[in-house]
Structures are given as C-alpha cells and as structure tokens.
Design a protein around this motif. Structure first.
Motif, PDB file in Angstrom:
ATOM      1  N   ARG A   6       0.884  -1.176   0.000  1.00  0.00           N
ATOM      2  CA  ARG A   6       0.000   0.000   0.000  1.00  0.00           C
ATOM      3  C   ARG A   6       0.911   1.212   0.000  1.00  0.00           C
ATOM      4  O   ARG A   6       1.693   1.390   0.922  1.00  0.00           O
ATOM      5  CB  ARG A   6      -0.873  -0.015   1.247  1.00  0.00           C
ATOM      6  CG  ARG A   6      -1.722   1.207   1.382  1.00  0.00           C
ATOM      7  CD  ARG A   6      -2.426   1.199   2.708  1.00  0.00           C
ATOM      8  NE  ARG A   6      -3.162   2.441   2.831  1.00  0.00           N
ATOM      9  CZ  ARG A   6      -3.953   2.723   3.801  1.00  0.00           C
ATOM     10  NH1 ARG A   6      -4.132   1.861   4.771  1.00  0.00           N
ATOM     11  NH2 ARG A   6      -4.573   3.870   3.837  1.00  0.00           N
ATOM     12  N   GLU A   7       0.813   2.004  -1.070  1.00  0.00           N
ATOM     13  CA  GLU A   7       1.668   3.181  -1.240  1.00  0.00           C
ATOM     14  C   GLU A   7       3.139   2.819  -1.056  1.00  0.00           C
ATOM     15  O   GLU A   7       3.905   3.535  -0.417  1.00  0.00           O
ATOM     16  CB  GLU A   7       1.238   4.287  -0.274  1.00  0.00           C
ATOM     17  CG  GLU A   7      -0.179   4.772  -0.522  1.00  0.00           C
ATOM     18  CD  GLU A   7      -0.667   5.771   0.503  1.00  0.00           C
ATOM     19  OE1 GLU A   7       0.098   6.124   1.442  1.00  0.00           O
ATOM     20  OE2 GLU A   7      -1.820   6.206   0.375  1.00  0.00           O
ATOM     21  N   GLY A   8       3.544   1.673  -1.598  1.00  0.00           N
ATOM     22  CA  GLY A   8       4.925   1.227  -1.554  1.00  0.00           C
ATOM     23  C   GLY A   8       5.356   0.552  -0.272  1.00  0.00           C
ATOM     24  O   GLY A   8       6.463   0.038  -0.181  1.00  0.00           O
ATOM     25  N   GLN A   9       4.509   0.524   0.747  1.00  0.00           N
ATOM     26  CA  GLN A   9       4.834  -0.088   2.033  1.00  0.00           C
ATOM     27  C   GLN A   9       4.114  -1.428   2.168  1.00  0.00           C
ATOM     28  O   GLN A   9       2.932  -1.531   1.850  1.00  0.00           O
ATOM     29  CB  GLN A   9       4.414   0.831   3.186  1.00  0.00           C
ATOM     30  CG  GLN A   9       5.101   2.188   3.179  1.00  0.00           C
ATOM     31  CD  GLN A   9       6.595   2.067   3.402  1.00  0.00           C
ATOM     32  OE1 GLN A   9       7.057   1.305   4.250  1.00  0.00           O
ATOM     33  NE2 GLN A   9       7.362   2.816   2.625  1.00  0.00           N
ATOM     34  N   ALA A  10       4.824  -2.426   2.670  1.00  0.00           N
ATOM     35  CA  ALA A  10       4.238  -3.753   2.854  1.00  0.00           C
ATOM     36  C   ALA A  10       3.179  -3.730   3.946  1.00  0.00           C
ATOM     37  O   ALA A  10       3.378  -3.134   5.005  1.00  0.00           O
ATOM     38  CB  ALA A  10       5.321  -4.762   3.199  1.00  0.00           C
ATOM     39  N   ALA A  14      -0.928  -8.324  10.661  1.00  0.00           N
ATOM     40  CA  ALA A  14      -1.442  -7.772  11.924  1.00  0.00           C
ATOM     41  C   ALA A  14      -2.532  -6.749  11.697  1.00  0.00           C
ATOM     42  O   ALA A  14      -3.371  -6.535  12.561  1.00  0.00           O
ATOM     43  CB  ALA A  14      -0.301  -7.150  12.725  1.00  0.00           C
ATOM     44  N   GLY A  15      -2.519  -6.109  10.547  1.00  0.00           N
ATOM     45  CA  GLY A  15      -3.591  -5.176  10.266  1.00  0.00           C
ATOM     46  C   GLY A  15      -3.136  -3.908   9.582  1.00  0.00           C
ATOM     47  O   GLY A  15      -1.998  -3.482   9.731  1.00  0.00           O
ATOM     48  N   ALA A  16      -4.048  -3.346   8.828  1.00  0.00           N
ATOM     49  CA  ALA A  16      -3.831  -2.079   8.133  1.00  0.00           C
ATOM     50  C   ALA A  16      -5.192  -1.523   7.759  1.00  0.00           C
ATOM     51  O   ALA A  16      -6.169  -2.260   7.665  1.00  0.00           O
ATOM     52  CB  ALA A  16      -2.986  -2.295   6.881  1.00  0.00           C
ATOM     53  N   ALA A  17      -5.239  -0.229   7.547  1.00  0.00           N
ATOM     54  CA  ALA A  17      -6.478   0.397   7.118  1.00  0.00           C
ATOM     55  C   ALA A  17      -6.794  -0.026   5.689  1.00  0.00           C
ATOM     56  O   ALA A  17      -5.915  -0.439   4.931  1.00  0.00           O
ATOM     57  CB  ALA A  17      -6.343   1.913   7.202  1.00  0.00           C
ATOM     58  N   MET A  18      -8.056   0.087   5.314  1.00  0.00           N
ATOM     59  CA  MET A  18      -8.491  -0.214   3.952  1.00  0.00           C
ATOM     60  C   MET A  18      -7.773   0.724   2.990  1.00  0.00           C
ATOM     61  O   MET A  18      -7.522   1.879   3.315  1.00  0.00           O
ATOM     62  CB  MET A  18     -10.009  -0.033   3.846  1.00  0.00           C
ATOM     63  CG  MET A  18     -10.589  -0.346   2.506  1.00  0.00           C
ATOM     64  SD  MET A  18     -10.357  -2.078   2.121  1.00  0.00           S
ATOM     65  CE  MET A  18     -11.063  -2.164   0.519  1.00  0.00           C
ATOM     66  N   ALA A  19      -7.443   0.218   1.827  1.00  0.00           N
ATOM     67  CA  ALA A  19      -6.764   1.015   0.804  1.00  0.00           C
ATOM     68  C   ALA A  19      -7.552   0.917  -0.499  1.00  0.00           C
ATOM     69  O   ALA A  19      -7.990  -0.168  -0.872  1.00  0.00           O
ATOM     70  CB  ALA A  19      -5.353   0.492   0.596  1.00  0.00           C
ATOM     71  N   PRO A  20      -7.745   2.030  -1.197  1.00  0.00           N
ATOM     72  CA  PRO A  20      -8.474   1.972  -2.460  1.00  0.00           C
ATOM     73  C   PRO A  20      -7.687   1.282  -3.572  1.00  0.00           C
ATOM     74  O   PRO A  20      -8.260   0.749  -4.502  1.00  0.00           O
ATOM     75  CB  PRO A  20      -8.755   3.432  -2.796  1.00  0.00           C
ATOM     76  CG  PRO A  20      -7.768   4.216  -2.018  1.00  0.00           C
ATOM     77  CD  PRO A  20      -7.414   3.395  -0.811  1.00  0.00           C
ATOM     78  N   ILE A  22      -4.005  -1.296  -4.158  1.00  0.00           N
ATOM     79  CA  ILE A  22      -2.881  -2.041  -3.593  1.00  0.00           C
ATOM     80  C   ILE A  22      -2.065  -2.618  -4.742  1.00  0.00           C
ATOM     81  O   ILE A  22      -2.499  -2.615  -5.901  1.00  0.00           O
ATOM     82  CB  ILE A  22      -3.343  -3.192  -2.670  1.00  0.00           C
ATOM     83  CG1 ILE A  22      -4.254  -4.165  -3.431  1.00  0.00           C
ATOM     84  CG2 ILE A  22      -4.010  -2.653  -1.418  1.00  0.00           C
ATOM     85  CD1 ILE A  22      -4.536  -5.457  -2.689  1.00  0.00           C
ATOM     86  N   LYS A  23      -0.888  -3.112  -4.408  1.00  0.00           N
ATOM     87  CA  LYS A  23      -0.045  -3.785  -5.391  1.00  0.00           C
ATOM     88  C   LYS A  23       0.286  -5.166  -4.838  1.00  0.00           C
ATOM     89  O   LYS A  23       0.687  -5.289  -3.679  1.00  0.00           O
ATOM     90  CB  LYS A  23       1.229  -2.995  -5.643  1.00  0.00           C
ATOM     91  CG  LYS A  23       2.118  -3.599  -6.710  1.00  0.00           C
ATOM     92  CD  LYS A  23       3.328  -2.714  -6.964  1.00  0.00           C
ATOM     93  CE  LYS A  23       4.121  -3.234  -8.121  1.00  0.00           C
ATOM     94  NZ  LYS A  23       3.760  -2.646  -9.383  1.00  0.00           N
ATOM     95  N   LEU A  24       0.112  -6.193  -5.652  1.00  0.00           N
ATOM     96  CA  LEU A  24       0.445  -7.561  -5.258  1.00  0.00           C
ATOM     97  C   LEU A  24       1.846  -7.886  -5.747  1.00  0.00           C
ATOM     98  O   LEU A  24       2.230  -7.503  -6.853  1.00  0.00           O
ATOM     99  CB  LEU A  24      -0.549  -8.548  -5.860  1.00  0.00           C
ATOM    100  CG  LEU A  24      -2.005  -8.357  -5.477  1.00  0.00           C
ATOM    101  CD1 LEU A  24      -2.875  -9.390  -6.185  1.00  0.00           C
ATOM    102  CD2 LEU A  24      -2.189  -8.461  -3.970  1.00  0.00           C
ATOM    103  N   GLN A  25       2.580  -8.614  -4.928  1.00  0.00           N
ATOM    104  CA  GLN A  25       3.949  -8.985  -5.271  1.00  0.00           C
ATOM    105  C   GLN A  25       4.162 -10.446  -4.891  1.00  0.00           C
ATOM    106  O   GLN A  25       3.803 -10.856  -3.777  1.00  0.00           O
ATOM    107  CB  GLN A  25       4.894  -8.070  -4.497  1.00  0.00           C
ATOM    108  CG  GLN A  25       6.292  -8.039  -4.967  1.00  0.00           C
ATOM    109  CD  GLN A  25       7.057  -6.945  -4.231  1.00  0.00           C
ATOM    110  OE1 GLN A  25       7.040  -6.874  -3.008  1.00  0.00           O
ATOM    111  NE2 GLN A  25       7.723  -6.093  -4.971  1.00  0.00           N
TER     112      GLN A  25
END
Length: 130
Positions: A6-10, A14-20, A22-25
């Motif tokens: 999300r915005e270049g950060q893994a 554990a959790g993260a806010a929803m993102a409109p 994402i990038k899969l790697q």
C-alpha cells in the motif's frame, strides 16, 4: 509468498487500514535458499466478514488492484484474503525465461478436493483497522 503493498509499504497480517488501491507482489519465501521471481495469471481477492465473503471474490489479472468498490462496505475487523492457486504460478528465471511452477504434491487429488487452501496455493490475509 504473496505480499501486499500500500503506497509502496508492505501490509502486515497484523492489520492495516483499507486502501483503495494495492499492489500484489510474488516472491520467494525468505527461508528459501533459491531466490526466484514469480508471475501469476490472476489472484483472487475476497473481502471477508466473520469468516464469510461480503462480496463475490474478484480476480486481479495485474499486480495493481483497485479496491475502491469495497471501501464503503469495509469495516474495521473485516479481512481481505488474497489467494493465488499454484496452477496460476509461473517461475521467471534470471534470463527472463518462464516455466510453470512445479506443484508441491505428486498426486492429483480425488473429487471432491478436500485439501486446504494452503495445499492449493499461496495466500495472504490482513485484518482491516480504522
């Protein structure tokens, strides 16, 4: 191994806010001595609430995935589950040549296929926070 950025950060499990978006790697497991690059035909993403899908799974055919349709429906505590079946994986060699991923099991399962998702592919799940 499937990673979600999300915005270049893994994003961690554990959790993260929803993102409109994402990038899969796809990468080798860090414990694996043979580093390889991978591609897939598609990944399946599902917004889950209390262990059940909120919407039907979507198929992502590119590494950049738009989740804006889920933003309004997502709630803290929901999970986004990403799954890539082994048969969709391709190993990319350093010279750019590609070959199908070798399945970890020698025998084809009988019908109905009662194997867990972990036996059928690679996955990633993260819990949504505020």
């Amino acid at each position: 191994m499937v990673s979600v950025l999300r915005e270049g950060q893994a994003i961690t499990t554990a959790g993260a806010a929803m993102a409109p978006t994402i990038k899969l790697q796809l990468t080798s497991d860090p414990a694996c001595s043979d580093k390889a690059s991978y591609r897939c035909k598609y990944a399946e993403l599902t917004l889950m609430r209390a262990g059940r899908p909120v919407f039907p799974a979507i198929r992502a055919y590119k590494s950049d995935v738009g989740l804006s349709a889920w933003v309004r429906a997502a709630r803290p505590g929901d999970k986004i589950y990403v799954f890539v079946p082994y048969q969709n994986l391709t190993v990319v060699a350093a010279d750019g040549s590609q070959q199908p991923y070798t399945l970890p099991e020698p025998a084809k399962p009988k019908y109905p296929d009662l194997r867990t998702d972990e036996a059928k592919g690679v996955s990633f799940s993260w819990q949504l926070l505020k």
